[in-house]
Design a protein around this motif. Structure first.
Motif, mmCIF file in Angstrom:
data_model
loop_
_atom_site.group_PDB
_atom_site.id
_atom_site.type_symbol
_atom_site.label_atom_id
_atom_site.label_comp_id
_atom_site.label_asym_id
_atom_site.label_seq_id
_atom_site.Cartn_x
_atom_site.Cartn_y
_atom_site.Cartn_z
ATOM 1 N N ALA B 21 0.622 -1.427 0.254
ATOM 2 C CA ALA B 21 0.019 0.055 0.380
ATOM 3 C C ALA B 21 0.451 1.260 -0.246
ATOM 4 C CB ALA B 21 -0.628 -0.372 1.503
ATOM 5 N N THR B 22 1.488 1.075 0.665
ATOM 6 C CA THR B 22 3.110 2.136 0.664
ATOM 7 C C THR B 22 3.225 2.866 -0.349
ATOM 8 O OG1 THR B 22 3.303 2.121 3.368
ATOM 9 C CG2 THR B 22 4.662 3.532 2.111
ATOM 10 N N VAL B 23 3.869 1.430 -0.949
ATOM 11 C CA VAL B 23 4.285 1.231 -2.384
ATOM 12 C C VAL B 23 3.308 2.567 -3.508
ATOM 13 C CG1 VAL B 23 5.651 0.631 -4.601
ATOM 14 C CG2 VAL B 23 6.342 0.220 -1.891
ATOM 15 N N VAL B 24 2.287 1.687 -3.529
ATOM 16 C CA VAL B 24 1.281 2.564 -4.262
ATOM 17 C C VAL B 24 0.949 4.057 -4.314
ATOM 18 C CG1 VAL B 24 -1.301 2.267 -4.987
ATOM 19 C CG2 VAL B 24 0.140 -0.019 -4.785
ATOM 20 N N ALA B 25 0.830 4.395 -2.739
ATOM 21 C CA ALA B 25 0.621 5.912 -2.198
ATOM 22 C C ALA B 25 1.964 5.797 -3.060
ATOM 23 C CB ALA B 25 0.785 6.280 -1.301
ATOM 24 N N LEU B 26 3.248 6.170 -3.082
ATOM 25 C CA LEU B 26 4.158 7.177 -3.202
ATOM 26 C C LEU B 26 3.680 6.994 -4.916
ATOM 27 C CD1 LEU B 26 7.120 6.149 -1.092
ATOM 28 C CD2 LEU B 26 6.615 7.416 -1.292
ATOM 29 N N VAL B 27 3.479 5.952 -5.418
ATOM 30 C CA VAL B 27 3.129 5.969 -6.409
ATOM 31 C C VAL B 27 2.162 7.174 -6.962
ATOM 32 C CG1 VAL B 27 3.420 4.661 -8.907
ATOM 33 C CG2 VAL B 27 5.120 3.742 -7.269
ATOM 34 N N LEU B 28 1.587 6.777 -6.722
ATOM 35 C CA LEU B 28 0.586 7.554 -7.534
ATOM 36 C C LEU B 28 0.538 9.569 -7.263
ATOM 37 C CD1 LEU B 28 -2.762 4.870 -6.617
ATOM 38 C CD2 LEU B 28 -2.052 5.809 -8.544
ATOM 39 N N GLY B 29 1.151 8.999 -5.463
ATOM 40 C CA GLY B 29 1.274 10.711 -5.388
ATOM 41 C C GLY B 29 3.192 11.141 -6.258
ATOM 42 N N VAL B 30 3.582 10.325 -6.490
ATOM 43 C CA VAL B 30 4.109 10.987 -8.005
ATOM 44 C C VAL B 30 3.671 11.774 -9.005
ATOM 45 C CG1 VAL B 30 6.662 9.847 -9.074
ATOM 46 C CG2 VAL B 30 6.206 10.051 -6.670
ATOM 47 N N LEU B 31 2.932 10.531 -9.351
ATOM 48 C CA LEU B 31 2.104 10.668 -10.552
ATOM 49 C C LEU B 31 0.957 11.301 -10.258
ATOM 50 C CD1 LEU B 31 1.857 7.085 -11.735
ATOM 51 C CD2 LEU B 31 3.013 8.980 -12.340
ATOM 52 N N ALA B 32 0.447 11.844 -9.682
ATOM 53 C CA ALA B 32 -0.853 12.765 -9.081
ATOM 54 C C ALA B 32 -0.200 13.803 -9.501
ATOM 55 C CB ALA B 32 -1.544 12.858 -7.865
ATOM 56 N N PRO B 33 -1.394 15.000 -10.350
ATOM 57 C CA PRO B 33 -0.838 16.286 -10.720
ATOM 58 C C PRO B 33 -1.010 17.662 -9.810
ATOM 59 C CG PRO B 33 -3.376 16.243 -10.908
ATOM 60 C CD PRO B 33 -2.740 14.741 -10.699
ATOM 61 N N PRO B 34 0.205 18.403 -9.629
ATOM 62 C CA PRO B 34 0.516 19.249 -7.917
ATOM 63 C C PRO B 34 -1.474 19.916 -9.173
ATOM 64 C CG PRO B 34 1.913 19.725 -10.280
ATOM 65 C CD PRO B 34 1.413 18.545 -10.949
ATOM 66 N N ASP B 35 -1.118 20.644 -7.650
ATOM 67 C CA ASP B 35 -2.264 21.160 -7.400
ATOM 68 C C ASP B 35 -2.209 22.845 -7.880
ATOM 69 O OD1 ASP B 35 -5.068 22.020 -6.493
ATOM 70 O OD2 ASP B 35 -3.910 23.485 -5.364
ATOM 71 N N ALA B 36 -3.531 23.257 -8.957
ATOM 72 C CA ALA B 36 -3.547 24.422 -9.620
ATOM 73 C C ALA B 36 -3.053 25.657 -8.894
ATOM 74 C CB ALA B 36 -4.854 24.660 -10.545
ATOM 75 N N VAL B 37 -3.152 25.951 -8.069
ATOM 76 C CA VAL B 37 -3.020 26.726 -6.720
ATOM 77 C C VAL B 37 -2.077 26.817 -6.237
ATOM 78 C CG1 VAL B 37 -4.263 28.575 -5.327
ATOM 79 C CG2 VAL B 37 -5.947 27.483 -7.243
ATOM 80 N N GLN B 38 -1.658 25.401 -5.508
ATOM 81 C CA GLN B 38 -0.614 26.024 -4.812
ATOM 82 C C GLN B 38 0.608 25.589 -5.500
ATOM 83 O OE1 GLN B 38 -2.288 23.754 -0.819
ATOM 84 N NE2 GLN B 38 -4.460 24.047 -1.369
ATOM 85 N N GLY B 39 0.862 24.307 -6.115
ATOM 86 C CA GLY B 39 1.526 24.131 -6.613
ATOM 87 C C GLY B 39 1.894 22.959 -5.915
ATOM 88 N N GLY B 40 3.149 21.907 -6.289
ATOM 89 C CA GLY B 40 3.915 20.629 -6.110
ATOM 90 C C GLY B 40 3.761 20.253 -4.489
ATOM 91 N N ILE B 41 3.548 21.285 -3.199
ATOM 92 C CA ILE B 41 3.941 21.331 -2.575
ATOM 93 C C ILE B 41 2.297 20.659 -2.063
ATOM 94 C CG2 ILE B 41 2.693 23.687 -1.210
ATOM 95 C CD1 ILE B 41 5.736 22.050 0.691
ATOM 96 N N GLN B 42 1.552 21.050 -2.779
ATOM 97 C CA GLN B 42 0.019 20.425 -1.787
ATOM 98 C C GLN B 42 0.089 19.052 -2.179
ATOM 99 O OE1 GLN B 42 -1.744 18.280 -4.427
ATOM 100 N NE2 GLN B 42 -3.015 18.091 -3.493
#
Lengths: 136, 244
Positions: B21-42
Motif C-alpha cells: 500500500a505504501t509503494v502504491v501510495a508513493l507511486v500514485l502520489g508522484v504521478l498525481a498532478p500538482p495543484d493548480a493554485v498551490q503547486g507541488g507543495i500540495q
C-alpha cells in the motif's frame, strides 16, 4: 518511551511534570486560544459594520480579480465577501502566496478614508484541488 | 517479545500489505498532478491527511479499548489503549509538523491560532496527559480514572474534525470527509490520497499491534511460547502491574 534509562522514581517525576505541563497548556488553550479562534476573522461586511475599533482585527475574504496593486513600499488590494468590498493597504510587497481570486486573511485596523491598514496577511485556500490547466 | 507462530504470520501478511500500500501510495502520489493554485507543495496532503486520519483511528482505539477495560476489569485493554495513544500522539505531532510546513508555503505562515490548529494541539495534549496518567497509576482505582480520561478525551477528536465547520478557520473545510457526493478533488489526487490513507492505516495498526505486544508482561500473556525468542524484559512499568 520505555523505562530503561530512568529509575522508577525519576520516571514518576518526569511523568508528573509532563502531566502538569499538559494540563496547564490545555487550560491556557481553553482560556485564550479558544477565545481567539472562535471568531477567527470578520467578513468585510462585519468589519465595516463594526467600524473603527481600538484594537487590531482579522478580516477574511477573497481578493477581487484585478484589484492587486503591488509596490515596493505600499501595496493594495480589495477584499470582498460578495456583499461588501474593502480596500486594504499593506506596507511593502505582498507575500507571494497572495493571489487574485483566492482567499486572504488580513490583520490590521481602519485608517483614514475607509482604508484598512494591514499589518499581516495570509492566504486562505479553498478545499478544491485540481490539476493546472493545460498550457498554464 | 512473546508471539506465537500464528501471530508471526499475521504480522508478516500485515507488513506485506502495508508495504504494498505504501509503494502504491508513493507511486500514485508522484504521478498525481500538482495543484493548480498551490503547486507541488500540495503533495504534502498525502502525508498530512493520512497522519491526521491515523491519529483519529488511534484515539478511537483508545476509546474502545478503555470502554472494554472499564467493563471487563483485568482484561489488559489498558495496554492496547496505551499503545494506540502513543502512536496517536506521534501522529498528531506529524500532522501539526506537516501542516506547519504546508501552511508556511501556501498560507504564508507556520502557525496561526485558528480553531483547527488550536484544537489539534489540544487533542495532542489530552493524550499526552492520558499517557502520563497511565504511567503514574498502578492501583485499580487509578487505572479506572485513567480509562475514564481515555474515554472522555475522545471528545477532542470530533472537536478537531468539525472545527472547520463550527467555527471560522484559516484551515479550509474537509474535501473528502464532508457531506458531499462529489468531492472537489482531481481524480488522480483522490486516488493517491485514498492509497496513502490506506497505507497509513495499515502501518499504524501494525505499529500499535507490535507495540502492544512489547507492553505485555512476560508471564501473564496467556499465550504459549513454544520456540520463540526469550521474553523481552518487562519494560513499560516500574511498578508491579496488578490489573490494567
Amino acid at each position: 518511551m520505555t523505562g530503561a534509562p530512568f529509575s522508577p522514581r525519576r520516571r514518576r517525576a518526569i511523568a508528573s511534570t509532563i502531566l502538569v505541563a499538559s494540563c496547564v497548556g490545555l487550560g491556557a488553550l481553553a482560556l485564550t486560544g479558544a477565545n481567539e479562534s472562535v471568531t477567527f476573522y470578520l467578513t468585510p461586511t462585519e468589519a465595516i459594520d463594526a467600524g473603527r475599533l481600538d484594537r487590531e482585527v482579522r478580516v477574511g475574504g477573497f481578493v477581487v480579480e484585478g484589484s492587486l496593486d503591488e509596490g515596493d513600499s505600499r501595496s493594495s488590494l480589495v477584499l470582498s465577501d460578495g456583499e461588501s468590498d474593502m480596500r486594504v493597504v499593506y506596507p511593502g510587497r505582498l507575500p507571494d502566496v497572495i493571489q487574485e481570486g483566492q482567499g486572504a486573511v488580513v490583520v490590521g485596523s481602519w485608517g483614514a478614508d475607509d482604508v484598512f491598514l494591514g499589518t499581516e496577511i495570509v492566504m486562505r485556500h479553498s478545499n478544491e484541488y485540481r490539476a493546472p490547466e493545460p498550457g498554464s | 517479545m512473546i508471539t506465537t507462530g500464528r501471530d508471526r504470520r499475521v504480522d508478516r501478511w500485515w507488513l506485506a500489505g502495508a508495504a504494498v500500500a505504501t509503494v502504491v501510495a508513493l507511486v500514485l502520489g508522484v504521478l498525481a498532478p500538482p495543484d493548480a493554485v498551490q503547486g507541488g507543495i500540495q503533495k504534502l496532503m498525502y502525508v498530512h491527511v493520512p497522519a491526521a486520519w491515523s491519529a483519529y483511528l488511534c484515539f478511537l482505539s483508545v476509546l474502545i479499548a478503555n470502554l472494554w477495560g472499564l467493563m471487563r476489569t483485568g482484561s489488559g485493554a489498558g495496554r492496547l489503549a496505551r499503545a494506540a495513544a502513543e502512536a496517536g500522539v506521534v501522529l498528531t505531532a506529524l500532522t501539526l509538523a506537516t501542516g506547519s510546513l504546508w501552511g508556511s508555503a501556501t498560507w504564508g505562515t507556520w502557525w496561526i491560532w485558528d480553531a483547527r490548529i488550536t484544537s489539534t494541539l489540544a487533542m495532542g495534549l489530552v493524550y499526552v496527559a492520558y499517557l502520563c496518567l497511565d504511567s503514574l497509576t498502578s492501583t485499580s482505582r487509578g487505572r479506572r480514572l485513567t480509562a475514564m480520561v481515555g474515554v472522555v478525551g475522545f471528545a477532542s477528536a470530533p472537536l478537531v474534525h468539525f472545527s472547520v465547520i463550527w467555527w471560522r478557520t484559516l484551515h479550509q473545510p474537509a474535501t473528502v470527509l464532508a457531506p458531499s457526493l462529489s468531492p472537489p478533488i482531481d481524480g488522480r489526487m483522490g486516488a493517491a490520497l485514498a492509497a496513502a490513507v490506506l497505507a497509513a492505516s495499515l502501518v499504524t495498526s501494525l505499529i500499535v499491534r507490535l507495540r502492544h505486544e512489547r507492553l505485555l508482561p512476560p508471564a501473564s500473556s496467556g499465550r504459549p511460547t513454544p520456540q520463540g525468542p526469550k521474553p523481552a524484559p518487562h519494560r513499560s512499568d516500574p511498578v508491579p502491574t496488578v490489573s490494567r
